[in-house]
Motif scaffolding. Structure first.
Motif, PDB file in Angstrom:
ATOM      1  N   HIS A  96       0.922  -1.279   0.042  1.00 41.60           N
ATOM      2  CA  HIS A  96       0.073   0.048   0.183  1.00 41.60           C
ATOM      3  C   HIS A  96       0.938   1.380  -0.012  1.00 41.60           C
ATOM      4  O   HIS A  96       0.675   2.192  -0.608  1.00 41.60           O
ATOM      5  N   ARG A 100       0.903   4.052  -2.865  1.00 43.83           N
ATOM      6  CA  ARG A 100       0.736   5.519  -2.467  1.00 43.83           C
ATOM      7  C   ARG A 100       1.647   6.422  -3.041  1.00 43.83           C
ATOM      8  O   ARG A 100       1.503   7.402  -3.638  1.00 43.83           O
ATOM      9  N   ALA A 103       1.720   6.826  -6.883  1.00 40.91           N
ATOM     10  CA  ALA A 103       0.616   7.725  -7.119  1.00 40.91           C
ATOM     11  C   ALA A 103       0.812   9.083  -7.062  1.00 40.91           C
ATOM     12  O   ALA A 103       0.451  10.005  -7.754  1.00 40.91           O
ATOM     13  N   LEU A 146      -7.701   0.185  -4.630  1.00 41.37           N
ATOM     14  CA  LEU A 146      -8.523   1.343  -5.194  1.00 41.37           C
ATOM     15  C   LEU A 146      -9.758   1.912  -4.348  1.00 41.37           C
ATOM     16  O   LEU A 146     -10.445   1.927  -4.862  1.00 41.37           O
ATOM     17  N   SER A 147      -9.167   2.029  -3.077  1.00 40.56           N
ATOM     18  CA  SER A 147     -10.354   2.525  -2.064  1.00 40.56           C
ATOM     19  C   SER A 147     -10.299   4.218  -2.532  1.00 40.56           C
ATOM     20  O   SER A 147      -9.747   4.921  -1.645  1.00 40.56           O
ATOM     21  N   LEU A 148     -11.119   4.448  -3.606  1.00 41.80           N
ATOM     22  CA  LEU A 148     -10.887   5.792  -3.901  1.00 41.80           C
ATOM     23  C   LEU A 148     -11.585   6.871  -2.976  1.00 41.80           C
ATOM     24  O   LEU A 148     -11.685   7.823  -3.161  1.00 41.80           O
ATOM     25  N   ASP A 152      -6.069   9.494   1.965  1.00 37.36           N
ATOM     26  CA  ASP A 152      -4.593   9.020   1.387  1.00 37.36           C
ATOM     27  C   ASP A 152      -3.723   8.103   2.425  1.00 37.36           C
ATOM     28  O   ASP A 152      -2.941   7.363   2.214  1.00 37.36           O
ATOM     29  N   ILE A 230      -4.608   1.784 -12.152  1.00 38.25           N
ATOM     30  CA  ILE A 230      -4.875   2.051 -10.744  1.00 38.25           C
ATOM     31  C   ILE A 230      -4.198   3.046 -10.249  1.00 38.25           C
ATOM     32  O   ILE A 230      -4.958   3.933  -9.465  1.00 38.25           O
ATOM     33  N   VAL A 231      -3.037   3.081 -10.492  1.00 39.27           N
ATOM     34  CA  VAL A 231      -2.072   4.188  -9.795  1.00 39.27           C
ATOM     35  C   VAL A 231      -2.484   5.550 -10.407  1.00 39.27           C
ATOM     36  O   VAL A 231      -2.559   6.309  -9.747  1.00 39.27           O
ATOM     37  N   ARG A 234      -5.746   6.468  -8.754  1.00 40.66           N
ATOM     38  CA  ARG A 234      -5.401   6.809  -7.576  1.00 40.66           C
ATOM     39  C   ARG A 234      -4.944   8.456  -7.398  1.00 40.66           C
ATOM     40  O   ARG A 234      -5.343   9.461  -6.562  1.00 40.66           O
ATOM     41  N   SER A 238      -7.073  12.025  -6.191  1.00 38.03           N
ATOM     42  CA  SER A 238      -6.491  12.659  -4.971  1.00 38.03           C
ATOM     43  C   SER A 238      -6.848  14.015  -4.842  1.00 38.03           C
ATOM     44  O   SER A 238      -7.132  14.691  -3.872  1.00 38.03           O
ATOM     45  N   HIS A 241     -10.242  14.354  -4.056  1.00 43.50           N
ATOM     46  CA  HIS A 241     -10.721  14.327  -2.300  1.00 43.50           C
ATOM     47  C   HIS A 241     -10.071  15.753  -1.684  1.00 43.50           C
ATOM     48  O   HIS A 241     -10.746  16.002  -0.605  1.00 43.50           O
TER      49      HIS A 241
END
Length: 258
Positions: A96, A100, A103, A146-148, A152, A230-231, A234, A238, A241
């Motif tokens: 993870h 991160r 990303a 991918l828990s968007l 973070d 996916i990256v 993410r 961000s 968010h």
């Protein structure tokens, strides 16, 4: 025996018969999911969770609905298996963390250049060789990263979690709808090949081997493309968010000033 007791006994017998008849459906769904999961997942755990879902479906199904029992049960079985996967996250924290970090670098590059981040530049900034870089992409594709909707600093989450709209407050519903719109927009901005892989994987539910056959590339290459998507998502989500956090802070500040 009273009428009520007799009725309950008939209900139990009917449910037991439905479970016996549709037990093969559980195995079919479990092995279909396994084609999209890493080898560390035990299919017997999925089958056990699916049987619980089937039992719940048999107990709650009522005739006269538009959907057949098999359709109704399939949804419950799949949902129970996904719940089990969410409950037992096999992904190491280090994975993870690396995703991160990648990303964030992708996000920085795309802000600076206004274009899709180049693999070579991402590797240069992270100080990674090609082998390590591709391994992180593979980890991103096989893990539920991918828990968007998560912050973070979260350690994981389910890919494209579906929230029960009936359980959301009006404010939460607006936020969830906004996130979904932002996610659709972000997917639409991906490079063409990444968009295609995401569509085949999440909408058509093909596994990596089947997608490779469609694209004419190896399964490992599909895994890398999936990880890149996916990256990139993410990284792009961000920003949404951060904007949402700022809006929430302003709303709280305005409420206190009233």
């Amino acid at each position: 025996m009273s009428v009520a007791s007799e009725y309950l006994q008939l209900q139990r017998q009917s449910a037991d018969e439905l479970v016996r008849q549709h037990a093969p459906l559980v195995r079919r769904i479990a092995y279909h999911l396994m084609g999209r999961l890493p080898p560390s997942v035990d299919v017997s755990d999925l089958i056990q969770a699916g049987m619980i879902g089937l039992l719940e479906a048999a107990r709650n199904f009522t005739t006269g609905k538009n959907a057949s029992f098999e359709t109704f049960a399939g949804i419950r079985i799949r949902g129970a298996m996904l719940d089990e996967l969410r409950r037992t996250d096999w992904t190491p924290r280090s994975v993870h963390r690396k995703v991160r970090e990648m990303a964030e670098v992708v996000r920085q590059i795309e802000i600076e250049t206004g274009a899709d981040a180049d693999d070579a530049e991402v590797m240069r900034r992270l100080g990674m060789g090609a082998e390590e870089y591709h391994q992180v992409l593979a980890d991103a594709a096989s893990a539920r990263l991918l828990s968007l909707s998560a912050p973070d600093d979260a350690d994981g989450g389910a890919a494209f979690d579906v929230v029960d709209g009936d359980s959301l407050s009006p404010a939460d519903s607006v936020e969830h709808e906004g996130m979904r719109e932002a996610l659709v927009e972000a997917i639409g901005s991906l490079p063409e090949r990444e968009q295609l892989v995401m569509s085949l994987y999440y909408e058509e539910e093909l596994n990596l081997k089947e997608i490779g056959a469609v694209l004419g590339v190896t399964e490992s290459r599909v895994c890398q493309i999936h990880g890149q998507a996916i990256v990139r998502l993410r990284a792009r989500m961000s920003g949404w968010h951060e904007g949402q956090a700022e809006r929430s802070a302003k709303q709280r500040k305005g409420t206190k000033g009233m």
